[in-house]
Design an enzyme around this catalytic site. Structure first.
Site: not given
Ligand code: PGA
Length: 248
Positions: A8, A10, A95, A97, A165, A171, A211
């Site tokens: 992903n 982003k 997601h 976000e 998640e 993140g 992460s």
């Molecule tokens: P990350 O993001 O691996 O940077 O924690 C995962 C995601 O948001 O799908």
């Protein structure tokens, strides 16, 4: 059932990143695990070219989001059909976000997932609790509510992937414990079975995200009930992403 290891990206990347699938393929060489399916989810403007490049190496592409309508006066949006037209096989829906920053409710996520499935693609429906819910012992209840509100009636194990998640793990460098991951994945499978029938639930792919990195990929991808990973930060560098795939 192959494990789905997805990048992903982003809102990261540029046109020159269309060489990344080839770079990944050369890093993997002959070691590409047979039981892993690789998916790139770039920003929508790069979807077409990433899908073309990924396809050359047997990898897939997906969109990070779409609108629930097929077309219309929705300036700035793309539909699931358009993602399909660009070569996508998957669309990430809901997601955290999107839920937190763009106000997507379970109902919106469900409508998007329904549109994705209607377009002949697979929906990766994201769920996950915030730290406050985890600490108050309501993680499972929160995720269960999201599942019940976000999964459309058209969903089957063949056209749906659930990505678990935990919001606090995205993140941040923090990951859930293996026990927590296994327990939550078991719970998700149970709830999905209740919603759509046990037969389908056994084949449902449930990804873990938050992460995931080379250092923890092996134990996460080997955990019971984990059928892949949704990778943000560590998917931007092909050296790291390759290590995660090799751990699959
Ligand atoms: P990350 O993001 O691996 O940077 O924690 C995962 C995601 O948001 O799908």
């Amino acid at each position: 059932m192959k494990k789905l290891v997805a990048a992903n990206w982003k809102m990261n990347g540029e046109g020159s990143w269309s060489t990344k699938p080839a770079a990944l393929a050369s890093l993997l060489g002959d070691n590409m695990p047979e039981n892993v399916q690789v998916l790139f989810c770039p920003p929508a403007v790069y979807l077409d070219r990433i899908a073309t490049e990924a396809g050359k190496f047997g990898m897939n592409a997906g969109a990070q989001n779409c609108h629930a309508s097929a077309s219309g006066a929705f300036t700035g949006e793309i539909s699931a059909q358009m993602a399909a037209d660009c070569g996508a096989d998957y669309v990430i829906c809901g997601h955290s976000e999107r839920r937190a920053l763009f106000g997507e409710t379970d109902a919106v996520v469900r409508a998007k997932a329904d549109a994705v499935i209607a377009a002949g693609l697979s929906a990766i429906i994201c769920v996950g609790e915030t730290l406050a819910y985890r600490e108050s012992g309501e993680a499972e209840a929160t995720v269960e509510m999201q599942l019940k509100g976000s999964i459309p009636t058209t969903s089957t194990a063949l056209n749906t992937v659930i990505a678990y998640e935990p919001v606090w793990a995205i993140g941040t460098g923090k990951t859930a414990t293996l026990d927590d991951i296994e327990q939550m994945h078991g719970h998700i499978r149970k709830v999905y079975g209740q919603l759509l029938g046990d037969k389908s639930a056994g084949k449902l792919r449930i990804q873990y995200g938050g992460s995931v990195k080379p250092a923890n990929a092996k134990e996460i991808l080997s955990a019971k009930g984990v059928d892949g990973a949704l990778v943000g930060g560590a998917s931007l560098k092909m050296e790291d992403f390759a290590k995660i795939i090799l751990a699959g």
